[in-house]
Design a protein around this motif. Structure first.
Motif, mmCIF file in Angstrom:
data_model
loop_
_atom_site.group_PDB
_atom_site.id
_atom_site.type_symbol
_atom_site.label_atom_id
_atom_site.label_comp_id
_atom_site.label_asym_id
_atom_site.label_seq_id
_atom_site.Cartn_x
_atom_site.Cartn_y
_atom_site.Cartn_z
ATOM 1 N N ALA A 64 23.917 -10.699 3.055
ATOM 2 C CA ALA A 64 24.818 -11.079 2.336
ATOM 3 C C ALA A 64 24.845 -12.056 0.901
ATOM 4 O O ALA A 64 25.789 -12.156 0.366
ATOM 5 C CB ALA A 64 26.279 -10.924 3.192
ATOM 6 N N GLY A 65 23.901 -12.796 1.640
ATOM 7 C CA GLY A 65 23.786 -14.009 0.204
ATOM 8 C C GLY A 65 24.069 -14.973 0.771
ATOM 9 O O GLY A 65 24.249 -15.659 -0.454
ATOM 10 N N ARG A 66 25.003 -15.349 1.614
ATOM 11 C CA ARG A 66 25.975 -16.547 2.312
ATOM 12 C C ARG A 66 25.187 -17.204 3.573
ATOM 13 O O ARG A 66 25.759 -18.212 3.740
ATOM 14 C CB ARG A 66 26.451 -16.246 2.603
ATOM 15 C CG ARG A 66 27.640 -15.029 1.906
ATOM 16 C CD ARG A 66 28.960 -14.192 2.371
ATOM 17 N NE ARG A 66 29.982 -15.722 2.394
ATOM 18 C CZ ARG A 66 31.070 -15.384 3.090
ATOM 19 N NH1 ARG A 66 31.065 -14.377 4.834
ATOM 20 N NH2 ARG A 66 31.701 -16.424 3.245
ATOM 21 N N LEU A 67 24.262 -17.185 3.984
ATOM 22 C CA LEU A 67 23.725 -17.771 4.667
ATOM 23 C C LEU A 67 21.784 -18.100 4.084
ATOM 24 O O LEU A 67 20.921 -16.991 4.443
ATOM 25 C CB LEU A 67 23.537 -17.587 6.388
ATOM 26 C CG LEU A 67 22.938 -18.568 6.814
ATOM 27 C CD1 LEU A 67 23.301 -20.567 6.852
ATOM 28 C CD2 LEU A 67 22.323 -17.838 8.761
ATOM 29 N N TRP A 68 21.243 -19.068 3.740
ATOM 30 C CA TRP A 68 20.007 -19.160 2.769
ATOM 31 C C TRP A 68 19.055 -19.877 4.248
ATOM 32 O O TRP A 68 19.636 -21.522 4.038
ATOM 33 C CB TRP A 68 20.376 -20.216 1.393
ATOM 34 C CG TRP A 68 21.225 -19.163 0.758
ATOM 35 C CD1 TRP A 68 21.139 -18.418 -0.041
ATOM 36 C CD2 TRP A 68 23.048 -20.204 0.368
ATOM 37 N NE1 TRP A 68 22.796 -17.724 -0.946
ATOM 38 C CE2 TRP A 68 23.338 -18.474 -0.968
ATOM 39 C CE3 TRP A 68 23.004 -21.699 0.346
ATOM 40 C CZ2 TRP A 68 24.460 -19.399 -1.364
ATOM 41 C CZ3 TRP A 68 24.147 -21.712 -0.084
ATOM 42 C CH2 TRP A 68 25.968 -20.916 -0.937
ATOM 43 N N ILE A 69 18.518 -19.202 4.116
ATOM 44 C CA ILE A 69 17.440 -20.005 5.757
ATOM 45 C C ILE A 69 16.127 -20.029 4.645
ATOM 46 O O ILE A 69 15.028 -19.077 3.852
ATOM 47 C CB ILE A 69 17.257 -19.090 6.455
ATOM 48 C CG1 ILE A 69 16.636 -17.656 5.940
ATOM 49 C CG2 ILE A 69 18.210 -18.969 7.057
ATOM 50 C CD1 ILE A 69 16.536 -16.677 6.925
ATOM 51 N N GLY A 70 14.860 -20.626 5.516
ATOM 52 C CA GLY A 70 13.703 -21.368 4.981
ATOM 53 C C GLY A 70 13.353 -21.689 3.865
ATOM 54 O O GLY A 70 14.010 -22.675 3.216
ATOM 55 N N PRO A 71 11.868 -21.800 3.213
ATOM 56 C CA PRO A 71 11.003 -21.446 3.314
ATOM 57 C C PRO A 71 9.860 -22.428 4.418
ATOM 58 O O PRO A 71 9.363 -21.114 4.696
ATOM 59 C CB PRO A 71 10.396 -20.547 2.092
ATOM 60 C CG PRO A 71 10.441 -21.973 1.279
ATOM 61 C CD PRO A 71 11.566 -22.888 2.254
ATOM 62 N N TRP A 72 10.627 -22.596 4.810
ATOM 63 C CA TRP A 72 9.401 -23.172 5.950
ATOM 64 C C TRP A 72 9.956 -22.684 7.651
ATOM 65 O O TRP A 72 11.137 -22.511 7.430
ATOM 66 C CB TRP A 72 9.869 -24.817 6.160
ATOM 67 C CG TRP A 72 9.123 -25.955 4.528
ATOM 68 C CD1 TRP A 72 9.723 -25.698 3.861
ATOM 69 C CD2 TRP A 72 8.047 -25.729 4.918
ATOM 70 N NE1 TRP A 72 8.444 -26.527 2.839
ATOM 71 C CE2 TRP A 72 8.057 -26.541 3.238
ATOM 72 C CE3 TRP A 72 6.428 -26.068 5.144
ATOM 73 C CZ2 TRP A 72 6.517 -27.473 2.779
ATOM 74 C CZ3 TRP A 72 5.803 -26.997 4.996
ATOM 75 C CH2 TRP A 72 5.598 -27.571 3.659
ATOM 76 N N TYR A 73 8.913 -22.878 8.268
ATOM 77 C CA TYR A 73 9.130 -22.452 10.045
ATOM 78 C C TYR A 73 9.833 -23.399 10.505
ATOM 79 O O TYR A 73 10.833 -24.209 11.002
ATOM 80 C CB TYR A 73 7.631 -21.853 10.125
ATOM 81 C CG TYR A 73 7.961 -21.711 12.016
ATOM 82 C CD1 TYR A 73 8.464 -21.176 12.161
ATOM 83 C CD2 TYR A 73 7.432 -22.687 12.986
ATOM 84 C CE1 TYR A 73 9.286 -20.941 13.841
ATOM 85 C CE2 TYR A 73 7.459 -22.158 14.041
ATOM 86 C CZ TYR A 73 8.693 -21.732 14.602
ATOM 87 O OH TYR A 73 8.450 -20.689 16.055
ATOM 88 N N THR A 74 9.392 -25.179 10.438
ATOM 89 C CA THR A 74 9.508 -26.260 10.908
ATOM 90 C C THR A 74 9.351 -26.711 9.528
ATOM 91 O O THR A 74 9.199 -26.630 8.214
ATOM 92 C CB THR A 74 8.569 -27.071 11.827
ATOM 93 O OG1 THR A 74 7.289 -27.137 11.019
ATOM 94 C CG2 THR A 74 8.642 -25.969 13.163
ATOM 95 N N CYS B 36 -2.069 -26.779 8.016
ATOM 96 C CA CYS B 36 -0.249 -25.947 8.755
ATOM 97 C C CYS B 36 0.751 -26.321 8.145
ATOM 98 O O CYS B 36 1.437 -25.763 8.640
ATOM 99 C CB CYS B 36 -1.039 -27.876 9.816
ATOM 100 S SG CYS B 36 -2.125 -27.645 11.200
ATOM 101 N N LEU B 37 0.011 -27.240 6.661
ATOM 102 C CA LEU B 37 1.561 -27.008 6.056
ATOM 103 C C LEU B 37 1.645 -25.579 5.481
ATOM 104 O O LEU B 37 3.178 -24.838 5.391
ATOM 105 C CB LEU B 37 1.511 -28.114 4.872
ATOM 106 C CG LEU B 37 1.443 -29.784 5.519
ATOM 107 C CD1 LEU B 37 0.861 -30.267 4.196
ATOM 108 C CD2 LEU B 37 2.170 -30.062 6.070
ATOM 109 N N LEU B 38 0.180 -25.273 5.041
ATOM 110 C CA LEU B 38 0.253 -23.736 4.712
ATOM 111 C C LEU B 38 0.518 -22.669 6.016
ATOM 112 O O LEU B 38 1.719 -21.626 5.306
ATOM 113 C CB LEU B 38 -0.543 -23.524 3.952
ATOM 114 C CG LEU B 38 -0.685 -21.726 3.760
ATOM 115 C CD1 LEU B 38 0.736 -21.986 2.249
ATOM 116 C CD2 LEU B 38 -1.828 -21.649 2.603
ATOM 117 N N ARG B 39 0.811 -23.215 6.481
ATOM 118 C CA ARG B 39 0.900 -21.722 7.472
ATOM 119 C C ARG B 39 2.472 -22.080 7.850
ATOM 120 O O ARG B 39 2.979 -21.073 8.644
ATOM 121 C CB ARG B 39 0.107 -22.116 8.915
ATOM 122 C CG ARG B 39 -1.121 -22.382 8.943
ATOM 123 C CD ARG B 39 -1.995 -20.772 8.530
ATOM 124 N NE ARG B 39 -3.605 -20.785 8.858
ATOM 125 C CZ ARG B 39 -3.999 -20.918 9.301
ATOM 126 N NH1 ARG B 39 -3.685 -20.200 10.689
ATOM 127 N NH2 ARG B 39 -6.087 -20.727 9.666
#
Length: 937
Positions: free
Chosen positions: A81-91, A102-105
């Motif tokens: 719904a475009g109301r929770l923005w996540i990423g683009p990183w894993y950690t 490792c940064l790229l992975r």
């Protein structure tokens, strides 16, 4: 450019969620559950709550769903719904202790995990970590990310406006914002505190009042007394009368923006709540300031509006890494705290990236299955260890133990998969030309160039053969030189899945082996030769050793080969001569120990410091082994140093003095020189018994240069020895402590000196007469966590941060002509980080692969291999290379397996262009600073 009639403030609700920091992982997990439950309830019940930025990572969703798997659909609904923005990183990794690959992975994993929920936030939100790497603009641009929030750490001198065009070494550019004062917390401290708490955060009156502020508890057990108090009710206050002034102050916070009518207000902080009152606060801001439209929105909306309002030609350009002072803001020295974590991480990275994945990928291209799921598990452990507080160990001891566990799991998985892959390779070898009872050695070279190395190894011969001395030869019978070290008897178990372990009685011969030429990225098989046998029952007068002479060592203090000469001095230093240009450097490798009354993040010498040199202590020097292939001299120093720092009752960084109580710190360095080597290898072991100090090793270069070079992320970073001199001619000395990857180097037009390593993170080019390179071995500091600017979480009984243990370091000194490029610093670093591996094997005659083959080769040493692995989403192989030089470089890539198709891809492994392949070979040209990813099918 567009300008609306009304000024606009985009208000972004967000949090910064450290996976573990002040509290260990599961205490933080408990807080995460409370936070996420609350956030989902708000998003589902309040239509006026436009959205929420869940930091820049996705691992927090994985952590949450591990406990609340039933809520996955609720999260997916809000993301879609475009109301929770996540990423683009894993950690959220700290950058400088980990490799660029490792940064790229982490980005690739974060993007794919976010896509499972409906998509990732296409803004490079990187306000965590301590500094920004120079190649991020190229990485982001290749991933399709055009904008970045990069608040840590660019100075106002370089970026006088909030906005700047951040440019990578290859010229790639993203539009970035450093935000305003307080960075990602600008709206939280200026708006949230006055309106919700009736407080001004920066007026120094923010304090808890017992019985008035809220409901709290604290563990009163004696062993828990140092834990924090926890508030367990929610703040009910709302002070509308403060809205007008607070909103104006928040708006003014970004007064240096180039888009004066369009500003970004970040309403969140470390571990902050979703703030259900945020829509009300926005409405009240609009009522108090009719000339400004406050509205909740996203980073994407903000940057879109910013792009419409600014003239890019007038936006300042900022080149390279963002790591400007002062030291506390850049946290320059967390690199050297808890150094054993960084060492273990580098070991795990090297096993996974430099050895295991490439061999598994080559077998995959030869028809073998790829251990994808097993490797994914190893990568999950590794990436979770890279969270910025975790990898630096700026935490309680328990969190460090947890992180060491993760790294050990990653290391074990990498080693186990490597063993399994080697076993699969052995089954495919056709060794029919060897004898049925031959003892054979399989030597694997993961480097993308042929190498010849003197390798230390142990070879077993069956006891019934009574072998006294061994030799070795190539498959064609060409002798290989062997230098004996020791011989012993062992009983070795042989695992058998269909039986109990078999006892195998062996004579173990520890030797140095001149490997001869090992094919690039490939392997070869050599035969062990039984040179002499013996009568096992005889106790007297065994066969004596013979020698051809030509020993590396002379006496107890000189090592010399074709390229280098080392002479050890009575004070424990040594003189090094480079025969290629007859240049000698004297007095190398003294240790210097200083007090450290700082914190995890920044080095502070105490007011009454003592800088103690190892030259003032006696040396014990001996030759440990010696022969025509290798010689090793050991130097022992026992330094008497202060046992701790004395602070009195004051906790201010830099205050205090070194104690009068002294303890012994034993340092043993082993200098090893091998036949044909251009580097002097050093292994240093330190038995640390002191607290509150920093130990460095001093290596003078005698090169009149003002700049140093150091391996970075997909680049080599050039930095001046003095960092950011202001108008008054002053600078921050601690900012001259620089990050390094696998090498650091100094050079002029004629000569250079590079120091390569597999375990170090920090160095400094000193502004002294000899241009000394100071390698930081470790910092031992208090366990004191920055909870808030006026209060710390103190754990004086947790001594892990003082590193009261034995530490080992491995590095090499490489004198050369010209710069790090002419000195081949990357290939020399590979000799430590991707060294050949040796397996003793028996004969297999039923295979289809030859006994010697090159599997991949890059014929230009200035082109650096980053990864050779299976593609993320396709049945193909990814080869990633980069050009860290300032000039265009071309290379031929030769592959030892059939390739039908090669395509250039972006970093997200999306095809861009087809590359011609002929006879399993392709030619590629890389412009300066370029990262290139190639998919092979």
């Amino acid at each position: 450019m567009q300008k609306e009639s009304k000024q606009t403030a985009i208000v972004v609700g967000h949090t910064h969620w450290d996976r573990e920091w002040r509290y260990p992982i599961y205490k933080n997990r408990s807080l995460l559950l409370e936070f996420m439950d609350w956030l989902l309830e708000i998003l589902e019940t309040d239509e006026g709550y436009a959205g929420f930025l869940l930091d820049g990572q996705t691992v927090c969703l994985q952590d949450y769903l591990e406990i609340r798997p039933e809520n996955r659909g609720r999260i997916e609904a809000q993301v879609k719904a475009g109301r929770l923005w996540i990423g683009p990183w894993y950690t959220l990794p700290d950058l400088f202790p980990v490799s660029g690959e490792c940064l790229l992975r982490s980005l690739l994993k974060g993007i794919r995990y976010a896509d499972e929920f409906g998509g990732y936030n296409p803004i490079a939100y990187h306000t965590f970590g301590w500094g920004q790497t120079a190649q991020f603009p190229q990485i982001y641009e290749s991933l399709g990310i055009k904008y970045a929030v990069a608040a840590k750490k660019v100075s106002e001198e370089r970026a006088p406006h909030c906005e700047f065009l951040w440019t990578a070494p290859d010229g790639s550019t993203v539009l970035a914002s450093r935000l305003g004062h307080f960075g990602r917390q600008n709206g939280y401290f200026y708006l949230h505190f006055p309106v919700r708490l009736n407080n001004q955060y920066d007026d120094n009156v923010y304090a808890w009042k017992w019985g008035e502020t809220g409901l709290a508890y604290h563990r009163a057990d004696a062993d828990q007394a140092r834990t924090d108090y926890f508030r367990i009710d929610h703040e009910q206050g709302y002070f509308k009368e403060n809205v007008k002034a607070a909103a104006q102050r928040t708006w003014d916070n970004m007064d240096k923006t180039m888009a004066q009518d369009w500003r970004l207000l970040m309403c969140g902080c470390d571990f902050s709540t979703p703030n259900p009152h945020l829509p009300r606060m926005v409405r009240d801001c609009n009522e108090a300031h009719p000339d400004i439209e406050f509205r909740m929105g996203s980073l994407e909306e903000y940057f879109k509006g910013l792009e419409e309002r600014i003239d890019r030609s007038k936006v300042p350009v900022v080149d390279g890494e963002l790591r400007d002072g002062e030291p506390c803001g850049a946290s320059a020295n967390a690199l050297a705290t808890r150094i054993h974590i960084k060492q273990l991480n580098k070991k795990a990275e090297n096993v996974m990236i430099r050895r295991t994945e490439p061999l598994a990928a080559c077998l995959f291209m030869n028809g073998h299955s790829y251990p994808e799921k097993f490797l994914e598990k190893g990568w999950e452990y590794l990436l979770k260890a890279h969270a910025h507080d975790s990898i630096n160990g700026v935490t309680q001891d328990k969190t460090v133990e947890d992180n060491i566990y993760r790294l050990n799991q990653a290391l074990e998985i990498g080693e186990t998969i490597y063993d399994d892959t080697v076993a699969a390779l052995i089954k495919r070898l056709d060794l029919s030309e060897f004898g049925e009872k031959d003892q054979l050695l399989l030597i694997h070279n993961p480097q993308p160039r042929p190498v010849r190395e003197v390798i230390r190894l142990a070879v077993d011969t069956p006891q019934e053969e009574n072998v006294w001395a061994i030799g070795a030869e190539e498959a064609d019978g060409t002798p290989l030189e062997v230098q004996m070290i020791s011989r012993d008897e062992h009983k070795q178990p042989v695992h058998d899945i269909e039986a109990r372990p078999w006892p195998f009685l062996v004579d173990r011969h520890e030797v140095y082996l001149d490997s001869g030429n090992i094919p690039a990225g490939g392997y070869k098989v050599v035969r062990v030769v039984h040179e002499k046998t013996f009568w096992r029952e005889e106790e007297w007068w065994p066969a004596m050793r013979k020698s051809k002479g030509g020993l590396i060592g002379t006496g107890t203090h000189i090592l010399e080969n074709e390229n280098l000469k080392v002479e050890v001095n009575p004070d424990g230093t040594f003189d090094l001569t480079d025969k290629s240009n007859e240049r000698s450097i004297t007095g190398m490798h003294a240790f210097e120990d200083e007090g450290d009354t700082g914190d995890y993040w920044a080095y502070y010498p105490p007011c009454q410091n003592q800088a103690i040199s190892s030259r003032g202590f006696e040396s014990r020097i001996w030759m440990e082994d010696n022969g025509p292939l290798s010689g090793t001299i050991c130097i022992e120093k026992i330094m008497r140093i202060p046992s701790r720092a004395e602070y009195g009752k004051i906790n201010i960084q830099g205050y205090g003095k070194r104690s009068e109580d002294l303890v012994d710190m034993k340092i043993v360095s082993k200098l090893s020189l091998t036949k044909g080597a251009r580097q002097l290898r050093i292994k240093t072991k330190v038995e640390n018994k002191a607290k509150d100090h920093r130990l460095r090793v001093m290596i003078p270069s005698d090169i009149k240069a003002d700049f140093s070079d150091a391996a970075g992320h997909f680049t080599v970073d050039r930095r001046h020895m003095v960092h950011e001199v202001d108008q008054a001619g002053k600078h921050y000395p601690e900012m001259a402590l620089r990050p390094q990857g696998v090498f650091c180097s100094v050079s002029d037009d004629q000569s250079g000196l590079s120091i390569v390593n597999n375990c170090l993170t920090e160095f400094q080019l000193l502004d002294d007469e000899r241009r000394t390179i100071a390698l930081t071995l470790f910092r031992a500091v208090r366990n004191r966590i920055c909870t808030e600017s006026r209060v710390s979480a103190e754990f004086p009984d947790q001594l892990g941060s003082q590193i009261l243990q034995t530490l080992e370091f491995e590095y090499s000194i490489c004198p050369h002509k010209g710069s790090w490029i002419e000195g081949k610093a990357y290939p020399e670093a590979d000799r430590l980080n991707a060294r050949p591996a040796v397996m003793q094997i028996s004969r297999n005659a039923a295979g289809d692969l030859p006994h010697s083959v090159s599997l991949y080769e890059i014929d230009n040493d200035s082109i650096i291999l980053s990864t050779f692995k299976k593609a993320e989403d396709e049945e193909a192989i990814i080869l990633r290379i980069f050009n860290p030089t300032a000039t265009s470089q071309s290379t031929n890539i030769r592959l030892g397996f059939p390739v039908k198709q090669a395509t250039m891809t972006n970093l997200n492994e999306v095809d861009l262009a087809t590359l011609p392949v002929e006879n399993n070979q392709l030619s590629v040209t890389l412009e300066k600073g370029k990262i290139v990813t190639i998919m092979l099918k």
